[in-house]
Write an enzyme that holds these catalytic residues in place. Structure first.
Site, short mmCIF file in Angstrom:
data_model
loop_
_atom_site.label_atom_id
_atom_site.label_comp_id
_atom_site.label_asym_id
_atom_site.label_seq_id
_atom_site.Cartn_x
_atom_site.Cartn_y
_atom_site.Cartn_z
N ASP A 1 27.59 -0.42 -10.48
CA ASP A 1 28.60 -1.12 -9.71
C ASP A 1 29.28 -0.18 -8.72
O ASP A 1 30.00 0.72 -9.13
CB ASP A 1 29.63 -1.71 -10.67
CG ASP A 1 30.74 -2.45 -9.98
OD1 ASP A 1 30.61 -2.71 -8.77
OD2 ASP A 1 31.73 -2.76 -10.64
N ASP B 1 29.83 -3.85 0.96
CA ASP B 1 29.71 -4.06 -0.48
C ASP B 1 28.33 -4.58 -0.85
O ASP B 1 28.07 -5.78 -0.77
CB ASP B 1 30.79 -5.04 -0.94
CG ASP B 1 30.74 -5.28 -2.44
OD1 ASP B 1 30.29 -4.39 -3.17
OD2 ASP B 1 31.15 -6.38 -2.87
#
Length: 489
Positions: A96, A313
């Site tokens: 992540d 992202d």
């Protein structure tokens, strides 16, 4: 019970568990594979559901071989395998870029996922008592102070450092920190590696809640790849293993790609500054062009700030734009071809049939950033194939149904495929460019000064042989979510 009392009781319980056990004091590779191995989305609704959940919790060189295709209609998610402990054991983790902490499910964890619906993968629990190199991290230590942004109230002599991570979708992880050896492959030459390792502090999870306790897409834990000093990236950098830099190139054509940790010296990329003191990888966007038309967008739409500005992202599947950008962009693209018959799929995405070449028929979208950096997004990037139709990959940020993100520009994986993206945290810049993600990049070995080739890889089709079996995640079911925050006990 107050939080300071909780940490004291928690520390006593952990010490009781390990009172009979002696702990001995004591750029890599982590093989990455796609989580669902080519399984198609059950519906396009899964795409926005994933992103909605994710943004509810926004928060020597190493080569990371990639698997999966990163496409919205393909596997859409990556995970990695790394080894922990002495003797070493394999663990499979989400990766992540939107959070900071590495944690794994540990012995005595309850509730925790005991099985997973991912084919050919068996979950296991990490037990620090079975590793000769494991150590408990004290609540009085520097790592614990850094994680909690200050000294711990109620910390006692030999007390352990507890953690609590709370995500905006209601899921969470509670446990304590340990330090142990993580093994990886270190770049030693052109497309060659040797075995390396580093002592890393990470969370030992005793309780998972919400989605993290579910068997759906479950793995052994999560690697946070953010910029905080508590992340694994920062720990590797502070130990001299790598520069505090990493890059990825997601191959949307052949699957897999490149994910490398360390100093990329070739190709040279044009860069734009990262926004100072931002929680995520924020950059200053200045313009949007659709074909030859520059959109007339008020400057305040681009301003950086709380709940505003542009974020890069790769953990978000689609791309989200505030209405001031989304509405005119959508209008120009969808009116560029006459007689398109639009309909909604899953009441979320505009879809249509189109038999001609989309790249020859629809306009390229160009985002302009500070320092004249440009990101070109081609029709084959932003139009998603689905059931013999094409669906509009751009989304209105308001669909995330959160006041905290409705004004954000979130550039997700859909527009980052076939782009080399460099995160240079030492110089606080981000670089990107169109790139052939099936080719190679060159990285500098910080120990010897030599420059070595690091190549693309697709673990879905062949075994890994490169540097840091580490990975990234474009999650569809569990998210790394931006806007993540941790509870201070």
């Amino acid at each position: 019970m107050g939080l300071s009392n909780f940490i004291f009781v928690f520390a006593v319980l952990v010490l009781a568990i390990f009172s009979s056990t002696a702990f001995v004091n004591g750029g890599g590779v982590f093989k990455v594979k796609h989580k669902f191995g080519g399984e198609a989305y059950r519906s396009l609704k899964d795409l926005t559901l994933h992103d909605k959940n994710r943004h509810g919790r926004f928060l020597a060189a190493i080569d990371v071989p990639l698997g999966g295709d990163g496409k919205a209609t393909g596997t859409g998610l990556y995970y990695t395998k790394l080894t922990i402990g002495t003797p070493s054991k394999d663990y499979y983790l989400h990766v992540d870029t939107g959070s900071d902490i590495l944690w794994v499910n540990c012995a005595q964890c309850s509730p925790c996922a005991k099985e997973t619906d991912i084919d050919d993968l068996t979950l296991k629990l990490y037990d620090p008592r079975s590793s000769s190199t494991a150590e408990l991290v004290p609540c009085s230590g520097g790592y614990c102070t850094e994680f909690n942004k200050g000294p711990i109230s109620g910390c006692v002599s030999n007390g352990v450092c507890a953690y609590g991570l709370q995500y905006g979708d209601g899921s969470g992880s509670v446990g304590y920190f340990v330090q142990d050896v993580i093994g990886f492959d270190q770049v030693s030459g052109n497309l060659q590696t040797t075995t390396g390792n580093s002592s890393i502090t990470f969370g030992c999870g005793l309780e998972q809640t919400g989605n993290l306790a579910s068997s759906a897409g479950a793995l052994d834990g999560l690697i946070g790849f953010g910029a905080s000093s508590t992340s694994m990236l920062s720990q590797l950098a502070s130990s001299g293993k790598v520069k505090k830099k990493f890059a990825h190139c997601l191959d949307g054509k052949n699957g897999g790609g490149i994910f490398a940790i360390g100093d990329v010296v070739q190709p040279k990329l044009k860069t734009t500054p990262l926004v100072p003191n931002a929680s995520h990888y924020n950059v200053n966007m200045e313009s949007v062009k659709v074909g030859d038309t520059v959109l007339n967008i008020p400057k305040q739409v681009f301003e950086a700030g709380s709940g505003k500005g542009a974020i890069i992202d790769s953990g978000t599947t689609l791309t989200y734009l505030p209405g001031a950008i989304f509405d005119p962009l959508r209008q120009i693209i969808l009116t560029s071809q006459a007689n398109l018959s639009l309909h909604l799929v899953d009441n979320l995405l505009d879809c249509f049939k189109f038999d001609n070449s989309i790249d020859e028929s629809f306009p390229t979208v160009t985002f302009g950033f500070e320092n004249s950096l440009e990101l070109n997004v081609y029709p084959h990037d932003y139009l998603v194939p689905y059931n013999d139709e094409w669906c509009f990959g751009w989304q209105d940020s308001e669909k995330l149904q959160s006041d905290a993100v409705k004004d954000l520009i979130i550039l997700g994986d859909l527009v980052l495929t076939n782009k080399l993206v460099l995160y240079d945290l030492e110089n606080q810049v981000l670089g990107l460019s169109d790139y052939n993600c099936s080719s190679t990049i060159r990285m500098k070995d910080e120990t010897t000064g030599t420059v070595n080739q690091v190549g693309s890889h697709n673990l879905s089709s062949s075994p890994a042989r490169y540097n840091m079996d580490f990975g990234i995640v474009m999650k569809l079911f569990l998210a790394s979510l931006i806007m993540f925050f941790h509870c201070t006990w």
